[in-house]
Design an enzyme around this catalytic site. Structure first.
Site: not given
Ligand code: ATP
Ligand code: MG
Length: 512
Positions: A374-375
């Site tokens: 998850s950025r």
């Protein structure tokens, strides 16, 4: 001999000129040819790209190809009743769909028509299906958690409100299950929020190209759990023509934007975008647009990027609303490097990668923790969660690396042995059955126990039983502690960590 559309157009134009009807040609047209859900229309000189047009009998279509001598129209419905020579009328409006709170609890098609037999929907407004995404100025960085209730996701791949997180994997790997659990998990939070619209999360589920039975089962599950009250289901099943499958995600996003733009929060699940791409390819090829890689038209990236860009976290001046997206992509044989998967991976803010092999090993949800990211990261977690979740991903990554080596030899030093022990237990701890989302505080306690060695002495096969016991222990004896963790949004350290430790020690005595 086949007659070209252009030739027919020229002949018709000639004849109409003789009758002095040229003005009318701008607003109405005649069907030159029809087939495969596509009509070629002469006339409609003033039609706009994306405008809704109407065939006799109320069948609707959308003008997509505006050419010199004809207009290519995709038909939303059966083309069987449309004949050569039929008149086609402009409606002067770009394709729009009903939107508003009235749609909550309903199942509709891609044009917003009810499919659930619960009567007509008197929607308060209509919104254009394919609009431009909010620009940079109205946006704000993602910072509130969108809890899925899944340990593996909330701890390691956190999703924030306004984020776009791709769920990708082969068929039957539990993709829909992850998204559905995320929807079901909102029930308790929404109930607790009461009338506070700034906390609630509305859910929109779009089914594209799926079996009707699958969609019916999902709707039944939503109804049974009461989640349907805050949800909208938009269904364009496999039996629907390609234009409907193409339109449904856009239409559903417009319905979701009603919430985003009014300072509320919404989650939209696109299940799945591979099928939307396939329907768009079908339409494009029939419209004779040039094929590109994998025969998809050149603008298939734009198909998904303009859709997903509409998910956003809006800033203070724009009401603070948000739209979170969980697009789903189905891969073939785990190949994430195919055209459509790479496109959507690059558009989204991270991906949850589900693997067939893990699924059959019994690790469900079958999240590959190495390839999933998850950025947005810990800014999408509560302080309590981010303070305990850090070590999990690392431990699991080290465990996978070591486990591959350890297969070869038996001479392992103590620290490696310890790492393997911990990893095996954490992997076991990440398993979670369907339809049983946990609250944020419960996940914090379970992860805390795993990373602080409370499980090291428990047999791997007993981990599940240990966890179930712990959860009921916490719920019955430590309700205050759970409330503390979730209410105060504070880090797990010092006094709070001591309290959790005390509760875990307390439970350890009772577990046998
Ligand atoms: P499809 O490609 O057909 O859409 P999918 O990837 O969406 O499949 P699901 O339909 O969500 O997969 O799940 C496949 C099967 O696995 C279902 O029968 C579901 O009940 C089961 N399943 C999914 N997640 C879990 C889980 N965490 N625990 C146990 N069973 C699960
Ligand atoms: Mg599915």
């Amino acid at each position: 001999m086949a007659i070209q559309a252009a030739e027919i157009s020229a002949i018709l134009k000639d004849q109409i000129k003789n009758f002095g009807q040229e003005a009318e040609v701008a607003e109405v047209g005649r069907v030159l040819s029809v087939g495969d859900g596509i009509a070629r229309v002469y006339g409609l000189d003033n039609v706009q790209a994306g405008e809704m047009v109407e065939f006799p009998g109320g069948i609707q279509g959308m003008a997509l190809n505006l050419e010199n001598d004809n207009v290519g129209v995709v038909i939303f419905g059966s083309d069987r009743d449309i004949k050569e020579g039929d008149t086609v009328k402009r409606t002067n409006s770009i394709v729009d769909v009903p939107a508003g709170d009235e749609l909550l609890g309903r199942v509709v098609d891609g044009l917003g028509n009810p499919l659930d037999g619960k009567g007509p929907i008197n929607a308060s407004k209509r919104l254009v299906a394919d609009v431009k995404a909010p620009g940079i100025i109205p946006r704000k960085s993602v910072h509130e958690p969108m809890a899925t209730g899944l340990k593996a996701v909330d701890a390691m791949i956190p999703i924030g409100r306004g984020q776009r997180e791709l769920i990708i994997g082969d068929r039957q790997t539990g993709k829909t299950a992850v998204a559905l659990d995320a929807i079901l998990n909102q029930k308790s939070y929404n109930d607790a929020a009461g009338d506070d619209e700034s906390k609630k999360l509305y859910c929109i589920y779009v089914a594209v190209g799926q079996k009707r039975s699958t969609v019916a089962q999902l709707v039944k599950r939503l109804e049974e759990s009461g989640a349907i009250d805050y949800s909208i289901v938009v269904a364009a099943t496999a039996s629907e023509p390609a234009p409907m499958q193409f339109l449904a995600p856009y239409a559903a996003t417009a319905m979701a934007e009603h919430f985003r733009d009014n300072g509320r929060h919404a989650l939209i699940v696109y299940d799945d975008l591979s099928k939307q791409a396939v329907s768009y390819r079908q339409m494009s090829l029939l419209l004779r647009r040039p094929p590109g890689r994998e025969a998809y038209p050149g603008d298939v990236f734009y198909l998904h990027s303009r859709l997903l860009e509409r998910s956003a976290k809006l800033g203070d001046d724009y009401g603070n609303g948000s739209l979170t997206a969980l697009p789903i992509i189905e891969t073939q044989g785990g190949d994430v490097s195919a055209f459509i998967p790479t496109n959507v991976i690059s558009i989204t803010d991270g991906q949850i990668f589900l693997e067939t092999e893990l699924f059959y090993q019994g690790i469900r949800p079958a999240v590959n923790t190495g390839l999933s990211v998850s950025r947005v990261g810990s800014s999408a977690q509560t302080k309590a969660m981010s303070s305990v979740a850090g070590p999990v991903k690392l431990s699991l990554a080290q465990y996978r690396e070591m486990a591959a080596f350890a297969q070869f030899g038996s001479d392992l030093d103590a620290s490696t042995q310890q790492l393997l022990n911990r990893g095996a237990r954490l992997t076991e701890l990440m398993k979670q059955p369907q339809y049983s989302p946990l609250t944020n505080a419960e996940i914090v306690c379970v992860i805390f126990a795993g990373t602080n060695g409370y499980l090291d002495k428990v047999d791997v096969k007993d981990v599940g039983r240990w966890e179930t016991g712990l959860l009921s222990h916490l719920r019955s004896k430590n309700a205050d502690l759970l409330a503390d963790i979730s209410d105060n949004d504070r880090k797990v350290k010092g006094e709070l960590a001591d309290k959790i430790k005390a509760a875990l020690d307390d439970y350890a005595k009772t577990f046998a």
